[in-house]
Design a protein around this motif. Structure first.
Motif, PDB file in Angstrom:
ATOM      1  N   VAL A  22       0.842  -1.198   0.000  1.00  0.00           N
ATOM      2  CA  VAL A  22       0.000   0.000   0.000  1.00  0.00           C
ATOM      3  C   VAL A  22       0.876   1.246   0.000  1.00  0.00           C
ATOM      4  CG1 VAL A  22      -1.681   1.350   1.320  1.00  0.00           C
ATOM      5  CG2 VAL A  22      -1.964  -1.131   1.099  1.00  0.00           C
ATOM      6  N   PHE A  23       1.930   1.244   0.808  1.00  0.00           N
ATOM      7  CA  PHE A  23       2.848   2.382   0.814  1.00  0.00           C
ATOM      8  C   PHE A  23       3.480   2.562  -0.564  1.00  0.00           C
ATOM      9  CE2 PHE A  23       7.019   4.349   1.243  1.00  0.00           C
ATOM     10  CZ  PHE A  23       6.699   5.496   1.959  1.00  0.00           C
ATOM     11  N   THR A  24       3.802   1.459  -1.230  1.00  0.00           N
ATOM     12  CA  THR A  24       4.376   1.532  -2.575  1.00  0.00           C
ATOM     13  C   THR A  24       3.428   2.213  -3.550  1.00  0.00           C
ATOM     14  OG1 THR A  24       5.681  -0.482  -2.192  1.00  0.00           O
ATOM     15  CG2 THR A  24       5.321   0.166  -4.482  1.00  0.00           C
ATOM     16  N   VAL A  25       2.140   1.938  -3.425  1.00  0.00           N
ATOM     17  CA  VAL A  25       1.134   2.598  -4.267  1.00  0.00           C
ATOM     18  C   VAL A  25       1.204   4.111  -4.091  1.00  0.00           C
ATOM     19  CG1 VAL A  25      -1.342   2.950  -4.607  1.00  0.00           C
ATOM     20  CG2 VAL A  25      -0.435   0.627  -4.364  1.00  0.00           C
ATOM     21  N   VAL A  26       1.260   4.555  -2.848  1.00  0.00           N
ATOM     22  CA  VAL A  26       1.289   6.000  -2.570  1.00  0.00           C
ATOM     23  C   VAL A  26       2.611   6.612  -3.016  1.00  0.00           C
ATOM     24  CG1 VAL A  26       1.110   7.762  -0.773  1.00  0.00           C
ATOM     25  CG2 VAL A  26      -0.290   5.689  -0.631  1.00  0.00           C
ATOM     26  N   LEU A  27       3.712   5.915  -2.746  1.00  0.00           N
ATOM     27  CA  LEU A  27       5.030   6.439  -3.096  1.00  0.00           C
ATOM     28  C   LEU A  27       5.195   6.596  -4.604  1.00  0.00           C
ATOM     29  CD1 LEU A  27       7.958   7.208  -2.237  1.00  0.00           C
ATOM     30  CD2 LEU A  27       8.528   4.774  -2.461  1.00  0.00           C
ATOM     31  N   THR A  28       4.836   5.570  -5.363  1.00  0.00           N
ATOM     32  CA  THR A  28       5.063   5.601  -6.811  1.00  0.00           C
ATOM     33  C   THR A  28       3.997   6.376  -7.567  1.00  0.00           C
ATOM     34  OG1 THR A  28       3.922   3.464  -7.060  1.00  0.00           O
ATOM     35  CG2 THR A  28       6.316   3.417  -6.760  1.00  0.00           C
ATOM     36  N   GLY A  29       2.805   6.457  -7.007  1.00  0.00           N
ATOM     37  CA  GLY A  29       1.736   7.161  -7.693  1.00  0.00           C
ATOM     38  C   GLY A  29       1.648   8.628  -7.357  1.00  0.00           C
ATOM     39  N   PHE A  30       2.166   9.016  -6.165  1.00  0.00           N
ATOM     40  CA  PHE A  30       1.951  10.390  -5.722  1.00  0.00           C
ATOM     41  C   PHE A  30       3.217  11.061  -5.164  1.00  0.00           C
ATOM     42  CE2 PHE A  30      -1.977   7.956  -5.356  1.00  0.00           C
ATOM     43  CZ  PHE A  30      -2.834   8.720  -6.147  1.00  0.00           C
ATOM     44  N   ILE A  31       3.838  10.475  -4.147  1.00  0.00           N
ATOM     45  CA  ILE A  31       4.959  11.157  -3.490  1.00  0.00           C
ATOM     46  C   ILE A  31       6.114  11.385  -4.451  1.00  0.00           C
ATOM     47  CG2 ILE A  31       6.704  11.013  -1.670  1.00  0.00           C
ATOM     48  CD1 ILE A  31       4.693   9.443   0.012  1.00  0.00           C
ATOM     49  N   TYR A  32       6.603  10.327  -5.089  1.00  0.00           N
ATOM     50  CA  TYR A  32       7.720  10.489  -6.027  1.00  0.00           C
ATOM     51  C   TYR A  32       7.373  11.387  -7.208  1.00  0.00           C
ATOM     52  CZ  TYR A  32      10.885   9.456  -9.860  1.00  0.00           C
ATOM     53  OH  TYR A  32      11.744   9.588 -10.934  1.00  0.00           O
ATOM     54  N   PRO A  33       6.230  11.211  -7.873  1.00  0.00           N
ATOM     55  CA  PRO A  33       5.920  12.091  -9.014  1.00  0.00           C
ATOM     56  C   PRO A  33       5.806  13.565  -8.635  1.00  0.00           C
ATOM     57  CG  PRO A  33       4.568  10.117  -9.103  1.00  0.00           C
ATOM     58  CD  PRO A  33       5.243  10.117  -7.765  1.00  0.00           C
ATOM     59  N   ILE A  34       5.190  13.859  -7.490  1.00  0.00           N
ATOM     60  CA  ILE A  34       5.071  15.258  -7.074  1.00  0.00           C
ATOM     61  C   ILE A  34       6.451  15.842  -6.812  1.00  0.00           C
ATOM     62  CG2 ILE A  34       4.274  16.777  -5.226  1.00  0.00           C
ATOM     63  CD1 ILE A  34       1.768  14.983  -5.024  1.00  0.00           C
ATOM     64  N   ALA A  35       7.286  15.096  -6.085  1.00  0.00           N
ATOM     65  CA  ALA A  35       8.646  15.567  -5.814  1.00  0.00           C
ATOM     66  C   ALA A  35       9.434  15.742  -7.111  1.00  0.00           C
ATOM     67  CB  ALA A  35       9.360  14.586  -4.884  1.00  0.00           C
ATOM     68  N   GLY A  36       9.298  14.801  -8.020  1.00  0.00           N
ATOM     69  CA  GLY A  36      10.026  14.878  -9.281  1.00  0.00           C
ATOM     70  C   GLY A  36       9.609  16.048 -10.141  1.00  0.00           C
ATOM     71  N   SER A  37       8.348  16.457 -10.021  1.00  0.00           N
ATOM     72  CA  SER A  37       7.853  17.562 -10.841  1.00  0.00           C
ATOM     73  C   SER A  37       8.551  18.877 -10.510  1.00  0.00           C
ATOM     74  CB  SER A  37       6.341  17.730 -10.648  1.00  0.00           C
ATOM     75  OG  SER A  37       6.026  18.294  -9.383  1.00  0.00           O
ATOM     76  N   TRP A  38       9.069  18.992  -9.301  1.00  0.00           N
ATOM     77  CA  TRP A  38       9.683  20.254  -8.887  1.00  0.00           C
ATOM     78  C   TRP A  38      10.906  20.606  -9.718  1.00  0.00           C
ATOM     79  CZ3 TRP A  38       9.815  19.365  -2.848  1.00  0.00           C
ATOM     80  CH2 TRP A  38       8.500  19.284  -2.385  1.00  0.00           C
ATOM     81  N   GLN A  39      11.604  19.588 -10.223  1.00  0.00           N
ATOM     82  CA  GLN A  39      12.785  19.869 -11.035  1.00  0.00           C
ATOM     83  C   GLN A  39      12.634  19.327 -12.450  1.00  0.00           C
ATOM     84  OE1 GLN A  39      15.656  18.679 -12.622  1.00  0.00           O
ATOM     85  NE2 GLN A  39      16.659  20.672 -12.622  1.00  0.00           N
ATOM     86  N   TRP A  40      12.494  18.028 -12.590  1.00  0.00           N
ATOM     87  CA  TRP A  40      12.409  17.439 -13.927  1.00  0.00           C
ATOM     88  C   TRP A  40      11.130  17.825 -14.654  1.00  0.00           C
ATOM     89  CZ3 TRP A  40      14.342  11.822 -12.512  1.00  0.00           C
ATOM     90  CH2 TRP A  40      15.723  11.879 -12.283  1.00  0.00           C
ATOM     91  N   GLY A  41      10.084  18.151 -13.911  1.00  0.00           N
ATOM     92  CA  GLY A  41       8.833  18.571 -14.552  1.00  0.00           C
ATOM     93  C   GLY A  41       8.739  20.071 -14.753  1.00  0.00           C
TER      94      GLY A  41
END
Length: 442
Positions: free
Chosen positions: A163-182
């Motif tokens: 369940v944590f993996t779902v949240v991490l890969t679907g939301f936490i990592y993408p939001i964090a990644g958007s700050w620079q790569w996005g």
């Protein structure tokens, strides 16, 4: 020249030395490739880099299988193949769009599934196939979850972890990644992280740290008097194989992050990235080997393996610009971080089964912080701002999710189940039934 290239190395070997200057002049005069050829080459780079990074999932599985005890090996194998699959689904369902679509200097993109080019599509305006880009970005997302898996091994329940993996890969990592790569707010400030020392590795490390603190240490790991009890892994050959697989996959991780292969300069830069990546890993190993010999009078193979990975993580933030000596320095410091950070975590009673926090979090911070040493466009202040921002966001967001899971599902197995091993309790298939817990039934 086209005929000469087509004939390959045999024709090249027949050239006289006097012909080389003339060939160099001819090469300089060759016009840039057509948009169609550049599209094909760029797409090929994404695909090759993507399947190399996907192969890192096997590396993480083997590394973790080797570093946990034999009664938990099947669980680590199960977790790694499942988390990779969850990451693939979640990054399509919403992750990619959150990271790249409509960020525009902000804090996140948009929700919703990602749409690939139509069958036979030739969207030359992008410069590459959109599906190849999605695939390449998705395997980076899966890598982040793999980092968490090893740290929390041997005492976490399977389903809360997933369940944590779902949240991490679907939301936490993408939001964090958007700050620079996005092209989000950190991108606008000038934050630099070429292939993800912070965006991938320290994000995974922060998530793992939050989980390790909330989950607690394995039973018997730390004595009441402050003593540390080693729990030797099941297989150093497997752990070594996993490290070499990760080392190989890192050429795709860093090399394909050039994001283009349609010009001579791009190909040259990819080659330089490969060389620097390898040098940093080698320096990390040598530093770890020397330091463990000096400090402990014996060389610890697990430190050598993690030294390689720490060198790789350290160079990931800027694998192109550094000179060879700068690369060696960056990688060697990464290896040293592992040697000193592992016992430091034990003193703090933070139980990290595979050493992922020193390797991915601390070496990731180091690699991101040192970028201005070789990249004049990077700022020390902005780099520190980015490191702190990613740390606070990921640690807080991950802690919230872990606390919710702890209060609802429970995240830790019982002491009895931990003693029996998660292979027997949660998976039902023992990795080594003849030699592990299964032998007690005979």
């Amino acid at each position: 020249m086209k005929k000469l290239v087509a004939k390959g190395a045999t024709s090249l070997a027949l050239l006289s030395l006097s012909a080389v200057p003339a060939l160099a002049q001819d090469a300089a005069a060759i016009p840039a490739v057509s948009p169609e050829v550049a599209y094909i080459l760029n797409t090929l780079l994404f695909l090759i880099g993507g399947f190399l990074v996907m192969w890192m999932a096997a590396g993480f599985a083997m590394l973790e299988a080797g570093l946990v005890r034999s009664k938990n090996v099947s669980m680590q194998c199960l977790k790694n193949i499942t988390l990779y699959s969850i990451a693939g689904l979640m990054y399509w369902i919403t992750g990619y769009n959150l990271m790249y679509t409509g960020v525009d200097g902000g804090f996140m993109g948009s929700f919703g599934p990602y749409a690939f080019d139509a069958v036979g599509g030739d969207a030359l305006d992008t410069g590459y196939s959109t599906a190849s880009d999605w695939f390449f970005q998705m395997v980076f997302c899966a890598t982040t979850a793999s980092i968490v898996s090893g740290t929390l091994a041997e005492r976490i329940k399977l389903w809360p972890f997933l369940v944590f993996t779902v949240v991490l890969t679907g939301f936490i990592y993408p939001i964090a990644g958007s700050w620079q790569w996005g092209t989000g707010w950190l991108y606008e400030m000038g934050f630099s992280d070429f292939a993800g020392s912070t965006l991938v590795h320290s994000v995974g490390g922060w998530a793992a740290l939050a989980g390790a603190i909330i989950l607690g240490a394995r039973k018997g790991k730390y004595g009441a008097d402050g003593s540390v009890h080693p729990f030797p892994g099941s297989s150093m050959p497997l752990a070594t194989l996993g490290t070499f697989i990760l080392w190989l996959g890192w050429f795709g991780f860093n090399g394909a992050s050039q994001l283009a292969m349609g010009t001579i300069s791009d190909v040259s830069d990819v080659s330089r990235i490969f060389a620097n990546t390898n040098m940093a890993a080698a320096a990390g190993v040598v530093a770890a080997v020397i330091l463990t010999q000096i400090l402990y009078k014996k060389v610890d193979v697990t430190m050598a393996l993690n030294g390689a990975l720490a060198g790789l993580v350290s160079i990931t933030a800027e694998p192109l610009a550094p000179s060879v000596w700068q690369t060696v320095f960056i990688g060697a410091v990464g290896g040293a971080i592992v040697v000193f950070a592992v016992p430091m975590l034990d003193k703090l009673k933070i139980d990290d089964v595979v050493g992922a926090i020193p390797v991915h979090l601390l070496a990731g911070i180091w690699g991101t912080l040192i970028v201005p040493l070789s990249n004049a466009d990077a700022s020390w202040g902005v780099q520190i701002t980015g490191i702190v921002a990613y740390g606070v966001f990921t640690l807080v967001a991950s802690a919230i999710v872990w606390f919710i899971l702890k209060a609802t599902m429970g995240i830790r197995v019982s002491e009895e189940e931990e003693a029996l091993g998660l292979d027997k309790v949660e998976v039902g298939v023992e990795a080594y039934p003849e030699f592990g817990m299964g032998s007690q039934r005979l």
